[in-house]
Enzyme design. Structure first.
Site, PDB file in Angstrom:
ATOM      1  N   ASN A   9       0.860  -1.180   0.000  1.00 38.74           N
ATOM      2  CA  ASN A   9       0.000   0.000   0.000  1.00 38.74           C
ATOM      3  C   ASN A   9       0.901   1.235   0.000  1.00 38.74           C
ATOM      4  OD1 ASN A   9      -1.823   2.036   0.493  1.00 38.74           O
ATOM      5  ND2 ASN A   9      -2.287   1.407   2.601  1.00 38.74           N
ATOM      6  N   TRP A  10       0.948   1.896  -1.136  1.00 35.37           N
ATOM      7  CA  TRP A  10       1.845   3.067  -1.245  1.00 35.37           C
ATOM      8  C   TRP A  10       1.240   4.307  -0.611  1.00 35.37           C
ATOM      9  CZ3 TRP A  10       4.639   3.203  -6.706  1.00 35.37           C
ATOM     10  CH2 TRP A  10       5.505   2.110  -6.781  1.00 35.37           C
ATOM     11  N   LYS A  11      -0.050   4.263  -0.262  1.00 27.66           N
ATOM     12  CA  LYS A  11      -0.730   5.421   0.341  1.00 27.66           C
ATOM     13  C   LYS A  11      -0.530   6.654  -0.558  1.00 27.66           C
ATOM     14  CE  LYS A  11       0.080   3.324   4.788  1.00 27.66           C
ATOM     15  NZ  LYS A  11       0.132   3.501   6.217  1.00 27.66           N
ATOM     16  N   HIS A  93      -9.314   0.895   5.027  1.00 22.51           N
ATOM     17  CA  HIS A  93      -8.042   1.114   5.733  1.00 22.51           C
ATOM     18  C   HIS A  93      -8.303   2.058   6.911  1.00 22.51           C
ATOM     19  CE1 HIS A  93      -3.965   2.371   6.621  1.00 22.51           C
ATOM     20  NE2 HIS A  93      -3.561   1.309   5.954  1.00 22.51           N
ATOM     21  N   GLU A  95      -6.761   4.482   7.977  1.00 19.72           N
ATOM     22  CA  GLU A  95      -6.545   5.905   7.675  1.00 19.72           C
ATOM     23  C   GLU A  95      -7.773   6.494   6.985  1.00 19.72           C
ATOM     24  OE1 GLU A  95      -2.786   5.437   5.694  1.00 19.72           O
ATOM     25  OE2 GLU A  95      -1.866   4.901   7.613  1.00 19.72           O
ATOM     26  N   GLU A 163      -5.060  -5.230  10.683  1.00 18.06           N
ATOM     27  CA  GLU A 163      -4.064  -4.172  10.848  1.00 18.06           C
ATOM     28  C   GLU A 163      -4.331  -3.411  12.150  1.00 18.06           C
ATOM     29  OE1 GLU A 163      -2.205  -3.011   6.849  1.00 18.06           O
ATOM     30  OE2 GLU A 163      -3.953  -1.759   7.152  1.00 18.06           O
ATOM     31  N   GLY A 169       2.788   1.964  10.798  1.00 19.28           N
ATOM     32  CA  GLY A 169       3.777   3.030  10.671  1.00 19.28           C
ATOM     33  C   GLY A 169       4.503   3.374  11.959  1.00 19.28           C
ATOM     34  N   SER A 209       3.706  -2.405  10.317  1.00 18.82           N
ATOM     35  CA  SER A 209       5.160  -2.429  10.548  1.00 18.82           C
ATOM     36  C   SER A 209       5.814  -3.760  10.171  1.00 18.82           C
ATOM     37  CB  SER A 209       5.476  -2.057  12.008  1.00 18.82           C
ATOM     38  OG  SER A 209       5.079  -0.721  12.264  1.00 18.82           O
ATOM     39  N   GLY A 230       2.906  -1.221   4.239  1.00 21.38           N
ATOM     40  CA  GLY A 230       2.916   0.191   3.866  1.00 21.38           C
ATOM     41  C   GLY A 230       4.324   0.645   3.538  1.00 21.38           C
ATOM     42  N   GLY A 231       5.001   1.232   4.524  1.00 18.48           N
ATOM     43  CA  GLY A 231       6.306   1.862   4.308  1.00 18.48           C
ATOM     44  C   GLY A 231       7.315   0.976   3.591  1.00 18.48           C
TER      45      GLY A 231
HETATM   46  C1  PEP Z   1      -0.629   0.019   6.226  1.00 17.69           C
HETATM   47  O1  PEP Z   1      -0.864   1.206   6.321  1.00 17.69           O
HETATM   48  O2  PEP Z   1      -1.424  -0.712   5.631  1.00 17.69           O
HETATM   49  C2  PEP Z   1       0.590  -0.499   6.829  1.00 17.69           C
HETATM   50  C3  PEP Z   1       0.609  -1.741   7.167  1.00 17.69           C
HETATM   51  O3  PEP Z   1       1.616   0.405   7.016  1.00 17.69           O
HETATM   52  P1  PEP Z   1       3.082   0.080   7.597  1.00 17.69           P
HETATM   53  O4  PEP Z   1       3.550  -1.209   6.974  1.00 17.69           O
HETATM   54  O5  PEP Z   1       3.920   1.233   7.174  1.00 17.69           O
HETATM   55  O6  PEP Z   1       2.947  -0.046   9.074  1.00 17.69           O
END
Ligand code: PEP
Length: 249
Positions: A9-11, A93, A95, A163, A169, A209, A230-231
């Site tokens: 997920n590049w957001k 999600h 967010e 999640e 994050g 994470s 994500g990241g």
């Molecule tokens: C996400 O936002 O779906 C996620 C898992 O982010 P991260 O891996 O950066 O915690």
């Protein structure tokens, strides 16, 4: 057997320069042992789908509208995602639940529309830190699961991502026991609602994470069929070892 899935997920990250990361990833995995999905921002969807057209990486959106079309300025329909080459969409999600006030009922309506349009829906669930401390996490997850997942779901069009909001994050991850408890619970709930056939074929991802150095441990947990990342999905050099850890799990 459920085929494992590594989803990125590049957001709201990445302009056209980021497409080179997709090229690198696609070239590194011409015949992956797991399914691969990247969900870039909407502005990159068409170019990302073209970049991956001859490879094995699927492209997905990060949201879609519950209506099929109409007066919804700034929104994107499921058919529009399909039209630019996306075959999946992330829905619910945390967010979006927080920043756009999306409820589980909203998520279910979006998922119904997306599944009807032929998209694979990756529906996200998760408790906040406060909820984990104050209540039974399984009650929160159970309610989100039953309200967010539409009856039209199958093993092909539904993926559920657990999640925990506090892990996204933050560099924090739940213990293996905490992840396993939630994933086993989701599996049981899905089997009860949809029957063993569908319930056992839905893939359950962990997200929050996930990094190259914790992926192997997370992928060894029962009922973890992959990850939503994500990241660490933004750079091919970070996502690649996560994919390889999943292939070896
Ligand atoms: C996400 O936002 O779906 C996620 C898992 O982010 P991260 O891996 O950066 O915690």
């Amino acid at each position: 057997m459920r085929r494992k899935l590594a989803a990125g997920n590049w957001k709201m990250n990445g302009t056209s320069a980021a497409l080179s990361e997709l090229t690198t990833l696609s070239d590194a995995h011409p015949d992956p042992g797991v399914d691969l999905l990247i969900c870039p921002p909407a502005t990159l969807l068409a170019a990302a789908a073209q970049t991956c057209a001859s490879g094995r990486i699927r492209i997905g959106g990060q949201d879609c509208h519950e209506q099929t079309d109409g007066a919804h300025t700034g929104d994107i329909s499921a058919a529009m995602l399909r039209d630019v080459g996306a075959t999946a969409v992330i829905l619910g999600h945390s967010e979006r639940r927080a920043g756009h006030h999306e409820t589980s009922e909203d998520v279910r309506a979006k998922a119904r529309t997306a599944q009807a349009a032929g998209l694979m829906t990756v529906i996200c669930l998760g408790e906040s830190q406060l909820q984990r401390e104050a209540t039974n996490t399984l009650d929160i997850i159970g309610a989100q699961l039953s309200l967010s997942v539409p009856d039209s779901s199958t093993g092909e069009n539904l993926v559920v991502a657990y999640e925990p909001i506090w892990a996204i994050g933050s560099g924090l991850t739940p213990t293996a026991d905490q992840i396993g408890e939630v994933h086993d619970f989701m599996r049981t709930r899905l089997e009860k609602r949809f029957g063993a056939g569908v319930g056992r074929s839905v893939r359950l991802l962990y997200g929050g994470s996930v990094k190259p150095d914790n992926a192997e441990e997370i992928f060894a947990i029962s009922n973890v069929d992959g990850a939503l990342v994500g990241g660490a999905s933004l750079k091919a050099s970070d996502f690649d070892p996560i994919i390889r850890a999943l292939e070896g799990a």
